[in-house]
Design a protein around this motif. Structure first.
Motif, mmCIF file in Angstrom:
data_model
loop_
_atom_site.group_PDB
_atom_site.id
_atom_site.type_symbol
_atom_site.label_atom_id
_atom_site.label_comp_id
_atom_site.label_asym_id
_atom_site.label_seq_id
_atom_site.Cartn_x
_atom_site.Cartn_y
_atom_site.Cartn_z
ATOM 1 N N LYS A 97 22.194 51.084 -70.721
ATOM 2 C CA LYS A 97 22.603 50.234 -72.662
ATOM 3 C C LYS A 97 23.781 50.560 -72.547
ATOM 4 C CE LYS A 97 17.921 50.468 -73.339
ATOM 5 N NZ LYS A 97 17.107 49.404 -72.871
ATOM 6 N N THR A 98 24.933 50.117 -72.230
ATOM 7 C CA THR A 98 26.132 50.685 -72.207
ATOM 8 C C THR A 98 26.887 49.800 -73.510
ATOM 9 O OG1 THR A 98 26.788 50.761 -70.595
ATOM 10 C CG2 THR A 98 28.675 50.409 -71.689
ATOM 11 N N THR A 99 26.185 47.940 -73.323
ATOM 12 C CA THR A 99 26.307 46.654 -73.595
ATOM 13 C C THR A 99 25.984 46.723 -75.172
ATOM 14 O OG1 THR A 99 26.735 46.244 -72.315
ATOM 15 C CG2 THR A 99 26.171 44.402 -74.202
ATOM 16 N N ASN A 100 24.758 47.471 -75.691
ATOM 17 C CA ASN A 100 24.851 48.126 -76.817
ATOM 18 C C ASN A 100 25.529 49.623 -77.468
ATOM 19 O OD1 ASN A 100 22.367 46.682 -76.834
ATOM 20 N ND2 ASN A 100 20.600 48.004 -76.366
ATOM 21 N N ALA A 101 25.282 49.911 -76.673
ATOM 22 C CA ALA A 101 26.440 51.415 -77.314
ATOM 23 C C ALA A 101 28.143 50.476 -77.629
ATOM 24 C CB ALA A 101 26.469 51.903 -76.606
ATOM 25 N N LEU A 102 28.441 49.585 -76.309
ATOM 26 C CA LEU A 102 30.045 48.832 -77.159
ATOM 27 C C LEU A 102 29.925 47.946 -78.311
ATOM 28 C CD1 LEU A 102 31.338 48.772 -73.746
ATOM 29 C CD2 LEU A 102 32.144 49.763 -75.568
ATOM 30 N N ASP A 124 31.638 59.992 -71.634
ATOM 31 C CA ASP A 124 30.692 60.965 -71.304
ATOM 32 C C ASP A 124 30.296 60.534 -70.057
ATOM 33 O OD1 ASP A 124 32.374 62.907 -72.240
ATOM 34 O OD2 ASP A 124 31.305 63.367 -74.225
ATOM 35 N N TYR A 125 29.244 59.207 -70.654
ATOM 36 C CA TYR A 125 28.095 58.878 -69.369
ATOM 37 C C TYR A 125 28.391 58.746 -68.641
ATOM 38 C CZ TYR A 125 24.582 55.028 -68.168
ATOM 39 O OH TYR A 125 23.859 54.041 -67.689
ATOM 40 N N VAL A 179 34.115 45.154 -75.552
ATOM 41 C CA VAL A 179 32.355 44.560 -74.512
ATOM 42 C C VAL A 179 32.390 44.780 -73.576
ATOM 43 C CG1 VAL A 179 29.852 43.750 -74.880
ATOM 44 C CG2 VAL A 179 31.451 44.557 -77.174
ATOM 45 N N SER A 180 33.693 43.694 -73.059
ATOM 46 C CA SER A 180 33.656 43.889 -71.593
ATOM 47 C C SER A 180 34.202 44.999 -71.237
ATOM 48 C CB SER A 180 34.685 42.490 -71.678
ATOM 49 O OG SER A 180 35.921 43.294 -72.233
ATOM 50 N N ILE A 181 34.053 46.107 -71.359
ATOM 51 C CA ILE A 181 34.622 47.220 -70.968
ATOM 52 C C ILE A 181 33.646 48.138 -70.414
ATOM 53 C CG2 ILE A 181 35.659 49.596 -71.073
ATOM 54 C CD1 ILE A 181 37.821 47.448 -72.046
ATOM 55 N N GLY A 182 32.347 47.345 -70.353
ATOM 56 C CA GLY A 182 30.806 48.115 -70.277
ATOM 57 C C GLY A 182 31.279 47.687 -68.205
ATOM 58 N N GLU A 183 31.355 45.804 -68.103
ATOM 59 C CA GLU A 183 31.432 45.618 -66.702
ATOM 60 C C GLU A 183 32.047 46.408 -66.355
ATOM 61 O OE1 GLU A 183 29.921 44.193 -69.456
ATOM 62 O OE2 GLU A 183 27.791 44.061 -68.427
ATOM 63 N N LEU A 184 33.785 45.754 -66.636
ATOM 64 C CA LEU A 184 35.121 46.351 -65.742
ATOM 65 C C LEU A 184 34.658 47.808 -65.516
ATOM 66 C CD1 LEU A 184 37.340 44.657 -68.327
ATOM 67 C CD2 LEU A 184 36.770 44.046 -66.293
ATOM 68 N N ILE A 224 30.795 57.722 -80.650
ATOM 69 C CA ILE A 224 30.639 56.991 -79.531
ATOM 70 C C ILE A 224 31.397 56.792 -78.842
ATOM 71 C CG2 ILE A 224 29.365 54.704 -80.484
ATOM 72 C CD1 ILE A 224 29.645 54.299 -82.906
ATOM 73 N N TYR A 225 32.452 56.794 -78.705
ATOM 74 C CA TYR A 225 33.039 56.009 -77.862
ATOM 75 C C TYR A 225 33.071 57.378 -76.724
ATOM 76 C CZ TYR A 225 37.834 55.358 -75.612
ATOM 77 O OH TYR A 225 38.646 54.838 -74.420
ATOM 78 N N ASN A 226 33.158 58.382 -77.061
ATOM 79 C CA ASN A 226 32.788 59.902 -75.809
ATOM 80 C C ASN A 226 31.981 60.016 -75.674
ATOM 81 O OD1 ASN A 226 35.972 60.580 -76.459
ATOM 82 N ND2 ASN A 226 34.992 62.188 -78.355
#
Ligand code: ASP
Ligand code: MG
Length: 418
Positions: free
Chosen positions: A41-46, A69-70, A116-121, A63-65
């Motif tokens: 669910k990273t995109t939702n978190a971002l 951590d995940y 939000v793009s950081i999730g895929e990177l 939120i960022y941490n």
């Protein structure tokens, strides 16, 4: 060559990534490009992080941490602490550190895409490292240099000619050397800013690569056995389709079936490339094949439930009839606000229209509409679309809900319900 897409659910933990490599191992010897979404669910978190940053909320670091951590927890389950993947991931997250240090400027959609793009990177760094770790030769590709879009942030419009040219120039040679792993959902502008292609857009990314490279097929690996006639979250007794025509799949996604991103099918249909939807937990299962098949007989209706709808009713302030001039003005406002209409109806004195509720866009549109029309609206609604319906089955579907708007065509029934 083959294109695989792994969605967030398939890479939500270390076990998912291990499973991904096992699936990929089955296809050793084939040219393979792998498109990966953000993990779990990273995109939702971002998205939450973006909102907290723009609103300058106190919980932004919390939120960022959690997001960091995940990812580091998954890394630590896959690799020894000295593995270079840790640094790659840390360096990618640094982008967020830099961004959130500064005051937010006012283009929300722009900020959204950069964050939000950081999730895929990050997810692709991890997947790529693990493929190499188990002995599969794989290369990480920054998709933003290949999928070129305009600067419609959050809904980048792909510049196909330029995109295909770059893909065809570089990717075939890379595929000869090994697997290519790249990010779903992202694109880049001519000024090198990051764009996203719309939520769940990784399927679309896979289709773009497949169409440009004339792939044999695209496989999207999912946590369901294939495409079902209805969402098992809402209905029991669902059935899986072994086959679907491109046209039926386009219709389904258009009406909001979440299994595939709506823009995915058309480029595949144009290039006559089949789309296979398969369960990542059972890679040998046939799943659903979407291709140019003849129309099927639908024993069960296809049911699509779309929540979070808003129904707006407009009437002219002087109580005159709704004319083409009114409608033309209304459609221009919808287009300018990037709002897609899901259902509409015109009567003598009013125009009623249903669409996805997205707060900022809705508020903008509402303010603009109010200047010329009397506006009434109702939100928190659901739109139910039934393809290949039987009249007698519709009642049971509606249950005790109130129908606010209904449209029946020969093949498709649509109801907005409360
Ligand atoms: N990670 C993005 C999302 O969750 C894109 C995707 O999963 O396809 O919307
Ligand atoms: Mg996803």
């Amino acid at each position: 060559m083959l294109v695989f897409k792994f969605g967030g659910a398939s890479v939500k933990d270390a076990a998912g990534i291990i499973n991904l490599t096992k699936v990929v191992q089955k296809y050793a010897g084939q040219q393979l490009l792998i498109v990966v979404s953000a993990m779990g669910k990273t995109t939702n978190a971002l998205e939450k992080l973006t909102k907290a940053y723009v609103d300058q909320k106190d919980d932004i670091h919390l939120i960022y941490n959690e997001i960091k951590d995940y990812h580091f927890h998954i890394l630590s389950e896959l690799f020894d602490p000295s593995h270079p993947a840790f640094d790659e991931v840390a360096n990618t997250f640094v982008e967020i550190d830099w961004m959130i240090e500064d005051e937010p400027h006012d283009d929300y959609d722009f900020i959204y895409d950069q964050l939000v793009s950081i999730g895929e990177l990050v997810s692709t760094r991890i997947v790529n490292a693990y493929l190499n770790h188990v002995g599969l030769t794989s290369k990480w590709l920054d998709v933003r240099g290949y999928i070129h879009t305009d600067n419609t942030y959050r809904e980048g419009v792909v510049e196909w000619a330029k995109t295909c040219e770059h893909i065809q120039q570089d990717i075939p040679a890379l595929l000869q050397k090994g697997i290519v792993v790249t990010q779903g959902f992202l694109g880049g502008t001519s000024e090198n800013f990051t764009t996203t292609l719309g939520r769940e857009g990784s399927d679309y990314t896979a289709a773009i690569f497949a169409a440009c490279l004339k792939a044999t097929s695209v496989t999207t690996w999912k946590d369901v056995p294939g495409i079902l006639n209805a969402d098992p979250k809402h209905f029991k007794d669902t059935v899986k389709f072994d086959q679907l025509s491109y046209t039926e799949a386009i219709e389904m996604t258009y009406y909001g079936a979440g299994v595939i991103h709506p823009k995915t099918i058309k480029p595949l249909q144009n290039a006559n490339i089949p789309l296979l939807v398969k369960p990542f937990g059972d890679p040998d299962a046939i799943g659903t094949v979407i291709s140019e098949t003849a129309a099927l007989y639908y024993e069960k209706p296809v049911i699509i439930v779309k929540q979070d709808q808003v129904l707006v009713s407009l009437s002219a302030k002087d109580y005159t009839f709704i004319t083409e001039d009114h409608l033309s003005a209304v459609f221009s406002l919808f287009a300018a606000n990037h709002i897609k209409i899901n259902m509409m109806q015109v009567s003598a004195l009013s125009f009623t229209v249903c669409f996805d509720y997205r707060e900022e866009r809705f508020d903008n549109l509402h303010n603009q509409l109010k200047q010329e029309f009397n506006v009434k609206y109702n939100n928190n609604l659901t739109i139910i679309t039934v393809r290949h319906y039987k009249q007698e089955e519709l009642k049971a579907l509606i249950d005790d809900r109130t129908v606010l708007l209904e449209q029946l065509s020969r093949n498709t029934a649509q109801m907005v319900v409360k």
